[in-house]
Every structure is written in C-alpha cells, then in structure tokens.
Design a protein around this motif. Structure first.
Motif, PDB file in Angstrom:
ATOM      1  N   ALA A   1     -13.592 -50.876 -13.766  1.00 42.90           N
ATOM      2  CA  ALA A   1     -12.603 -49.806 -13.632  1.00 42.90           C
ATOM      3  C   ALA A   1     -12.316 -49.157 -14.988  1.00 42.90           C
ATOM      4  CB  ALA A   1     -11.306 -50.377 -13.055  1.00 42.90           C
TER       5      ALA A   1
ATOM      6  N   MET B   1     -10.358 -48.335 -18.145  1.00 36.67           N
ATOM      7  CA  MET B   1      -9.267 -49.011 -18.855  1.00 36.67           C
ATOM      8  C   MET B   1      -9.164 -48.460 -20.264  1.00 36.67           C
ATOM      9  SD  MET B   1      -9.458 -53.029 -17.799  1.00 36.67           S
ATOM     10  CE  MET B   1     -11.230 -53.172 -17.555  1.00 36.67           C
ATOM     11  N   VAL B   2      -8.008 -47.876 -20.558  1.00 38.32           N
ATOM     12  CA  VAL B   2      -7.749 -47.363 -21.899  1.00 38.32           C
ATOM     13  C   VAL B   2      -7.987 -48.480 -22.911  1.00 38.32           C
ATOM     14  CG1 VAL B   2      -5.876 -46.651 -23.441  1.00 38.32           C
ATOM     15  CG2 VAL B   2      -6.160 -45.531 -21.232  1.00 38.32           C
TER      16      VAL B   2
ATOM     17  N   VAL C   1     -10.033 -50.600 -23.475  1.00 42.34           N
ATOM     18  CA  VAL C   1     -10.944 -51.681 -23.088  1.00 42.34           C
ATOM     19  C   VAL C   1     -12.316 -51.124 -22.696  1.00 42.34           C
ATOM     20  CG1 VAL C   1     -11.304 -53.556 -21.428  1.00 42.34           C
ATOM     21  CG2 VAL C   1      -9.016 -53.124 -22.362  1.00 42.34           C
TER      22      VAL C   1
ATOM     23  N   GLU D   1      -9.933 -43.596 -19.902  1.00 41.14           N
ATOM     24  CA  GLU D   1      -9.521 -42.214 -19.695  1.00 41.14           C
ATOM     25  C   GLU D   1      -9.508 -41.450 -21.024  1.00 41.14           C
ATOM     26  OE1 GLU D   1      -5.354 -41.421 -19.177  1.00 41.14           O
ATOM     27  OE2 GLU D   1      -5.762 -39.776 -17.814  1.00 41.14           O
TER      28      GLU D   1
ATOM     29  N   GLN E   1     -14.310 -40.747 -17.218  1.00 38.98           N
ATOM     30  CA  GLN E   1     -13.003 -40.435 -16.618  1.00 38.98           C
ATOM     31  C   GLN E   1     -12.189 -39.546 -17.548  1.00 38.98           C
ATOM     32  OE1 GLN E   1      -9.366 -42.901 -16.327  1.00 38.98           O
ATOM     33  NE2 GLN E   1      -9.616 -42.739 -14.102  1.00 38.98           N
TER      34      GLN E   1
ATOM     35  N   ARG F   1      -2.632 -49.055  -6.023  1.00 39.34           N
ATOM     36  CA  ARG F   1      -1.261 -49.196  -5.526  1.00 39.34           C
ATOM     37  C   ARG F   1      -0.536 -47.882  -5.259  1.00 39.34           C
ATOM     38  NH1 ARG F   1      -2.065 -52.866  -9.432  1.00 39.34           N
ATOM     39  NH2 ARG F   1      -1.646 -51.234 -10.921  1.00 39.34           N
TER      40      ARG F   1
ATOM     41  N   ASN G   1      -9.469 -50.954  -5.181  1.00 36.44           N
ATOM     42  CA  ASN G   1      -9.083 -51.339  -6.528  1.00 36.44           C
ATOM     43  C   ASN G   1      -7.720 -52.017  -6.460  1.00 36.44           C
ATOM     44  OD1 ASN G   1      -7.808 -49.530  -9.361  1.00 36.44           O
ATOM     45  ND2 ASN G   1      -9.046 -51.394  -9.406  1.00 36.44           N
ATOM     46  N   GLY G   2      -7.404 -52.819  -7.473  1.00 39.41           N
ATOM     47  CA  GLY G   2      -6.090 -53.453  -7.516  1.00 39.41           C
ATOM     48  C   GLY G   2      -6.111 -54.911  -7.113  1.00 39.41           C
ATOM     49  N   GLY G   3      -7.302 -55.502  -7.006  1.00 38.78           N
ATOM     50  CA  GLY G   3      -7.397 -56.867  -6.497  1.00 38.78           C
ATOM     51  C   GLY G   3      -7.417 -57.959  -7.544  1.00 38.78           C
ATOM     52  N   SER G   4      -7.247 -57.605  -8.802  1.00 35.59           N
ATOM     53  CA  SER G   4      -7.443 -58.618  -9.853  1.00 35.59           C
ATOM     54  C   SER G   4      -6.461 -59.778  -9.790  1.00 35.59           C
ATOM     55  CB  SER G   4      -7.346 -57.979 -11.240  1.00 35.59           C
ATOM     56  OG  SER G   4      -8.532 -57.314 -11.556  1.00 35.59           O
TER      57      SER G   4
ATOM     58  N   LEU H   1     -13.088 -53.312 -10.465  1.00 35.43           N
ATOM     59  CA  LEU H   1     -12.245 -54.337 -11.092  1.00 35.43           C
ATOM     60  C   LEU H   1     -11.808 -53.909 -12.485  1.00 35.43           C
ATOM     61  CD1 LEU H   1     -14.299 -57.576 -10.348  1.00 35.43           C
ATOM     62  CD2 LEU H   1     -12.279 -56.749  -9.117  1.00 35.43           C
ATOM     63  N   ALA H   2     -10.526 -54.094 -12.746  1.00 34.29           N
ATOM     64  CA  ALA H   2     -10.021 -53.821 -14.093  1.00 34.29           C
ATOM     65  C   ALA H   2      -9.686 -55.136 -14.791  1.00 34.29           C
ATOM     66  CB  ALA H   2      -8.809 -52.894 -14.032  1.00 34.29           C
ATOM     67  N   ARG H   3      -8.490 -55.671 -14.548  1.00 34.76           N
ATOM     68  CA  ARG H   3      -8.047 -56.829 -15.332  1.00 34.76           C
ATOM     69  C   ARG H   3      -8.971 -58.034 -15.215  1.00 34.76           C
ATOM     70  NH1 ARG H   3      -2.215 -56.588 -12.898  1.00 34.76           N
ATOM     71  NH2 ARG H   3      -3.549 -55.796 -11.228  1.00 34.76           N
TER      72      ARG H   3
ATOM     73  N   MET I   1     -11.728 -57.425 -17.448  1.00 39.73           N
ATOM     74  CA  MET I   1     -11.285 -57.431 -18.851  1.00 39.73           C
ATOM     75  C   MET I   1     -11.137 -58.867 -19.349  1.00 39.73           C
ATOM     76  SD  MET I   1      -7.742 -55.790 -20.283  1.00 39.73           S
ATOM     77  CE  MET I   1      -6.579 -56.847 -19.419  1.00 39.73           C
TER      78      MET I   1
HETATM   79  C1  FNR Z   1      -5.856 -49.581 -16.702  1.00 37.37           C
HETATM   80  N1  FNR Z   1      -5.934 -48.680 -15.634  1.00 37.37           N
HETATM   81  C2  FNR Z   1      -6.416 -47.414 -15.859  1.00 37.37           C
HETATM   82  N2  FNR Z   1      -6.655 -46.570 -14.813  1.00 37.37           N
HETATM   83  C3  FNR Z   1      -7.192 -45.357 -15.012  1.00 37.37           C
HETATM   84  O1  FNR Z   1      -7.431 -44.631 -14.041  1.00 37.37           O
HETATM   85  N3  FNR Z   1      -7.517 -44.951 -16.278  1.00 37.37           N
HETATM   86  C4  FNR Z   1      -7.297 -45.726 -17.377  1.00 37.37           C
HETATM   87  O2  FNR Z   1      -7.648 -45.318 -18.503  1.00 37.37           O
HETATM   88  C5  FNR Z   1      -6.700 -46.977 -17.178  1.00 37.37           C
HETATM   89  N4  FNR Z   1      -6.397 -47.808 -18.251  1.00 37.37           N
HETATM   90  C6  FNR Z   1      -6.080 -49.117 -18.030  1.00 37.37           C
HETATM   91  C7  FNR Z   1      -6.014 -50.008 -19.111  1.00 37.37           C
HETATM   92  C8  FNR Z   1      -5.768 -51.359 -18.891  1.00 37.37           C
HETATM   93  C9  FNR Z   1      -5.749 -52.311 -20.059  1.00 37.37           C
HETATM   94  C10 FNR Z   1      -5.563 -51.829 -17.574  1.00 37.37           C
HETATM   95  C11 FNR Z   1      -5.314 -53.295 -17.301  1.00 37.37           C
HETATM   96  C12 FNR Z   1      -5.594 -50.949 -16.508  1.00 37.37           C
HETATM   97  C13 FNR Z   1      -5.698 -49.127 -14.253  1.00 37.37           C
HETATM   98  C14 FNR Z   1      -6.915 -49.859 -13.724  1.00 37.37           C
HETATM   99  O3  FNR Z   1      -8.056 -49.033 -13.703  1.00 37.37           O
HETATM  100  C15 FNR Z   1      -6.662 -50.416 -12.301  1.00 37.37           C
HETATM  101  O4  FNR Z   1      -6.422 -49.351 -11.414  1.00 37.37           O
HETATM  102  C16 FNR Z   1      -5.495 -51.393 -12.239  1.00 37.37           C
HETATM  103  O5  FNR Z   1      -5.479 -52.283 -13.331  1.00 37.37           O
HETATM  104  C17 FNR Z   1      -5.550 -52.219 -10.943  1.00 37.37           C
HETATM  105  O6  FNR Z   1      -6.778 -52.896 -10.828  1.00 37.37           O
HETATM  106  P1  FNR Z   1      -6.933 -54.479 -11.131  1.00 37.37           P
HETATM  107  O7  FNR Z   1      -6.472 -54.707 -12.549  1.00 37.37           O
HETATM  108  O8  FNR Z   1      -6.035 -55.197 -10.155  1.00 37.37           O
HETATM  109  O9  FNR Z   1      -8.384 -54.773 -10.917  1.00 37.37           O
END
Ligand code: FNR
Length: 332
Positions: A15, A17-18, A20, A41, A85, A177, A206-209, A233-235, A238
């Motif tokens: 996913a 992640m700023v 990351v 992003e 993104q 969410r 998304n959001g299942g971590s 997957l994001a977190r 990560m």
């Molecule tokens: C994010 N998320 C996020 N979403 C997005 O659309 N653009 C972004 O740049 C970011 N940056 C970001 C940084 C970090 C450190 C985290 C943890 C999350 C949100 C992410 O993509 C995701 O939608 C949520 O974290 C829910 O998914 P997980 O973590 O449950 O897999």
C-alpha cells in the motif's frame, strides 16, 4: 484492458505509505512476492516542479525538485509494477504530473483517503470525498490523458454513496475504513464486500493489517472475507515485508539486511532509511539494535562499515542522527 497493462485482479500490493514507500521498500516487497507496489503519496504541486533525470550512475530515473531533492526515484526493475500515488485537487495539474511519470510507472493512483489537514485544507485526500464533481473531473482527465491505468484509493463513505460515476471512470479502486475512522479501528469486510459485489472494476481490500493479516495465508483469507479482487497491505508489510513470501516470513534481521542492500544500492536518503528501519523494529526500537540504528550518523557510513565482515550487515547500520521519534509514526 489492453495487453501489457497492469492488472489489479488477484494481486497483492504494497500500500502507499508516506516515507515508507520509497524505492528500497518497494523493491523489497517485490523481492518477497508482492505483485504491485505503490509509492508514497506525492503532492502534485511539488511533482509538477520536478525534472525527470536519467541517473546513469544508479541506473534510476529521478524526479528532481528545483532544490535538487529527489522527490521520486524509480528503476527498471519495478517499472511494470509500480503505481505512482499523487495527492491532488486539480485535474490539469494531476494530468501534468501523470504525464511526467507516465513512461516510468505502471499506473497512477489518486489518494482520496488522507484525512490529515495538510491534505484536506488544499481540497486533497479525504476532502475530495465531499466533492464528487471534482473526483469525476480528475479521473476523467487522467483516464483520457494517459495511456496507463488510473486507480483511486478511497474510504468507504464514498464507495457507498455516489459511486457509479466514479467506478465507471477508474480502472481500479482500493478501499479502507470510514472517513472518520483511524488505524486502530477494525476493517469493515462486509462493506468492502458490498462494494465489490456492486461494481465491475477490481476492488482492492485494504485495512487488514491489525485484525486479519498475520501470515501470508491470511492475505487470501482477507481477500475472500471481503469478496475483493485483491489485497493491499500497509502496516503489516511495513513491519515485515517478507509477509508477501508464500514460503513464509523471514526473521526481521534478515528483512532489515535485505532492505539495507537496496537502500545502499540506490543511495536512499539516510534519514528515510533510518525511519523505515525504526518502523520495522517497532517495540524493539529501544533494544540494543534499535539504539544502534538511532545512533547512526550518515548514509555513507552504512556502506563504509561493510569491511567489518564478521558482523551481520544490519548491525553495521550507521545513519543520520535525526530524532526519529519526532517523525509521524501512524497514518492517517
Ligand atoms: C499510510 N497510508 C497511506 N495511504 C495513502 O493513500 N497514501 C499514503 O501516502 C499513506 N501513507 C501512510 C503511511 C504510513 C506509515 C501508514 C501506516 C499508512 C494508509 C495505508 O495505505 C492504509 O490504507 C492503512 O494503513 C490501512 O491499511 P493496513 O495498515 O491495515 O494494511
């Protein structure tokens, strides 16, 4: 879809992640089996000022800001899998940025989920959810203006309201969410399922971590539970990107070592490398290894210390000395 276009069916994705989702993490996720990797992003105004530079030394393509900062670095290895993104609230600027990166990425995505003030006050991120006309204008402009797929990452609220126009326009949508919810809230599999059933384009769950995905097998379980085409997957990624491995996750130390190889090879910003390693360490950030990472000084030291061959690579980390705890640790 035309042949060669990135498919969003039955894929697992890193996913956006700023901080990351920079090049080393994306390559790591691909190494371990992710099919698609989203970059962090990047805001359209900043990207629109960038120049595209072919970096012959690193064999990368860099998008460089007027102050010489590399805003986005990519390479051939991820060209067919990376989704760019952007944060935008302006169709024309979004198109200018999409055209700038079009030849170097597999798809572009519009972030319609970020609830942070820096996004919403400019009308970007989750603010777009209350402006369906703007969403439509951005997506239509992008879809007609570039030849690569256009996707959007939205929150459930929008998906349950005026979605028909949106979904007819985009190539794929990823869902998480409700607009008001924060990362600690559980994901709503039932809502994602309702959307997946209602639309014809691929839906990425998304959001299942936190609740669902602890092992590689859980990814498919989560996909089934949501009825989505794919999972992002994001977190979980990560914390340990080897979750994408069908053969099973690897120990964190090995993951950190693999990450560092990419960070060094692609001359990743040292502050960024350190930030990502600290995110992986989680509650071990105060351990001896965590302290070593925090105490490290410069990126140059990372590669320079390879001579001490008796130590595993990750114990040789020396990165810049910023206060990582001052960094944002949770998003959104
Ligand atoms: C994010 N998320 C996020 N979403 C997005 O659309 N653009 C972004 O740049 C970011 N940056 C970001 C940084 C970090 C450190 C985290 C943890 C999350 C949100 C992410 O993509 C995701 O939608 C949520 O974290 C829910 O998914 P997980 O973590 O449950 O897999």
């Amino acid at each position: 879809m035309a042949a060669g276009r990135l498919s969003f069916n039955n894929i697992t994705a890193l996913a956006p992640m700023v901080r990351v989702g920079t090049l080393p993490m994306r390559l790591l996720a691909l190494d371990y089996g992710a099919d698609v990797v989203y970059c962090e992003e990047l805001i359209d105004i900043k990207m629109a000022q960038c120049h595209r530079v072919v970096n012959d030394v690193l064999e990368t393509v860099d998008f460089v800001a007027p102050d010489d900062r590399v805003m986005f670095r990519t390479c051939e290895r991820e060209k067919g899998n990376v989704v760019f993104q952007m944060g935008t609230a302006d169709p024309d600027r979004a198109l200018a940025v999409a055209r700038l990166v079009e030849k170097d990425v597999a798809a572009v995505d519009v972030n319609m989920g970020c609830p942070k003030e820096y996004s919403t006050k400019g009308g970007m991120g989750a603010a777009l959810l209350s402006d369906p006309d703007k969403i439509e204008a951005i997506l239509r402009t992008l879809v007609t203006g570039v030849s690569i797929p256009v996707t959007c990452k939205i929150r459930i609220l929008l998906a349950l309201l005026p979605v028909a126009f949106l979904l007819a326009v985009a190539d794929c949508v990823s869902l998480f969410r409700f607009k008001e919810e924060r990362p600690r809230h559980p994901v709503h599999c039932d809502y994602i399922q309702a959307v997946a059933q209602a639309v014809s384009i691929p839906v990425i769950a998304n959001g299942g971590s936190l609740d669902h995905v602890k092992t590689n097998a859980d990814i498919e379980e989560f996909r089934r539970a949501t009825g989505a085409s794919s999972v992002m997957l994001a977190r979980a990624a990560m914390w340990n990107a080897s979750l994408f491995r069908s053969q099973g996750a690897l120990p964190l130390e090995k993951v950190m070592e693999d990450y560092l190889k990419h960070a060094i090879q692609y001359d990743n910003n040292a502050f960024n490398t350190k930030y990502c390693l600290c995110q992986m360490l989680r509650d071990k950030v105060e351990s001896p290894l965590g302290k070593q990472v925090q105490a490290a000084q410069t990126n140059a030291e990372i590669s320079g210390l390879d001579a001490a061959a008796r130590l595993p690579a990750w114990t040789k980390v020396k990165l810049c000395g910023f206060d990582v705890f001052g960094c944002r640790r949770e998003y959104p």
